[in-house]
Scaffold this motif. Structure first.
Motif, short mmCIF file in Angstrom:
data_model
loop_
_atom_site.label_atom_id
_atom_site.label_comp_id
_atom_site.label_asym_id
_atom_site.label_seq_id
_atom_site.Cartn_x
_atom_site.Cartn_y
_atom_site.Cartn_z
N TRP A 38 -2.81 -1.90 -2.46
CA TRP A 38 -3.13 -0.76 -3.33
C TRP A 38 -3.73 -1.25 -4.65
CZ3 TRP A 38 -3.50 4.40 -3.06
CH2 TRP A 38 -3.54 5.12 -4.24
N SER A 39 -3.07 -2.22 -5.25
CA SER A 39 -3.53 -2.78 -6.52
C SER A 39 -4.90 -3.44 -6.36
CB SER A 39 -2.50 -3.79 -7.03
OG SER A 39 -2.96 -4.44 -8.18
N ASP B 290 -3.99 8.21 4.98
CA ASP B 290 -4.94 7.69 3.99
C ASP B 290 -6.23 7.25 4.69
OD1 ASP B 290 -3.13 8.08 1.93
OD2 ASP B 290 -2.35 6.04 2.02
N TRP C 142 0.83 -1.21 0.00
CA TRP C 142 0.00 0.00 0.00
C TRP C 142 0.86 1.26 0.00
CZ3 TRP C 142 -5.04 1.07 -0.73
CH2 TRP C 142 -5.43 2.39 -0.48
N GLU D 246 -7.49 -0.79 -6.29
CA GLU D 246 -7.68 -0.25 -7.65
C GLU D 246 -8.53 -1.18 -8.50
OE1 GLU D 246 -6.14 2.84 -9.13
OE2 GLU D 246 -6.43 3.13 -6.97
N ARG E 113 2.56 2.04 -3.12
CA ARG E 113 1.64 2.00 -4.27
C ARG E 113 2.08 0.95 -5.28
NH1 ARG E 113 -0.54 4.82 -0.54
NH2 ARG E 113 -1.47 6.83 -1.04
#
Length: 196
Positions: free
Chosen positions: A82-83, A134, A73, A86, A76
């Motif tokens: 993170w992925s 975040d 995370w 997304e 990124r």
């Protein structure tokens, strides 16, 4: 109790394997918390963030207790939490599990997956300290403890706090004696935990 730890490409090894070992040891000590490693799709292995390839037991179904590890995370990464956010499939799956009677938990930046799934809305929670800002972007009461227990959602901070999260849950469901046996066997000094 059906304990499922959901894996994905780029998960942090210790986020998943630490709790797995705690739950497995607790089951050997008389608790009913046998863990399984699952994914969202049929596959034999998953590659973690540091290159460890891990065998998978099956596909995410209807667990009593779900553990969502973090990883990837803060940098990124193209593989990791993170992925997964997304792509959207993992947050959607976590949201579906949260609509059942299951206990949904996260380790490290797995908390960001829970946030994106809407599971942490209006709740106290924690994630890895590198992702706290975040997490503050959501309707979350951000805490900076190792473990935050809000009943049917439990979150843990950075990587090693997953062991504390699992020990907390062992104590909650199997009792203090079983948790103490696991702590002694693993030679683990429990961190300070915060519960609501």
């Amino acid at each position: 109790m059906d304990v499922q730890i959901v894996l994905y490409e780029g998960f942090d090894e210790l986020d998943a394997i630490g709790p797995f070992e705690v739950f497995a040891n607790a089951t050997r000590a008389g608790g009913d918390l046998p863990p399984t490693l699952v994914t969202l799709d049929e596959r034999d292995t998953v590659t973690a963030s540091h290159g460890l390839r891990v065998g998978v037991d099956g596909v995410l179904s209807d667990p009593d207790l779900l553990v969502v590890p973090g990883g990837g995370w803060n940098d990124r990464s193209t593989a990791g939490a993170w992925s997964q956010v997304e792509q959207g499939d993992l947050p959607d799956a976590v949201a579906r599990v949260a609509e059942t009677d299951a206990l949904v938990t996260s380790v490290c930046t797995g908390g960001m997956v829970l946030a994106h799934a809407g599971v942490l809305d209006g709740r106290p929670a924690v994630t890895h300290r590198g992702a706290l800002d975040d997490l503050r972007e959501f309707d979350v009461e951000v805490r900076e403890e190792r473990v935050v227990d809000d009943g049917d959602v439990v979150t843990a901070g950075g990587v090693t706090s997953g062991i504390d999260l699992a020990l907390h849950l062992v104590e909650r469901f199997a009792g203090a004696d079983v948790a103490e046996q696991v702590t002694t066997e693993m030679e683990w000094e429990r961190g300070s935990e915060r519960t609501e």
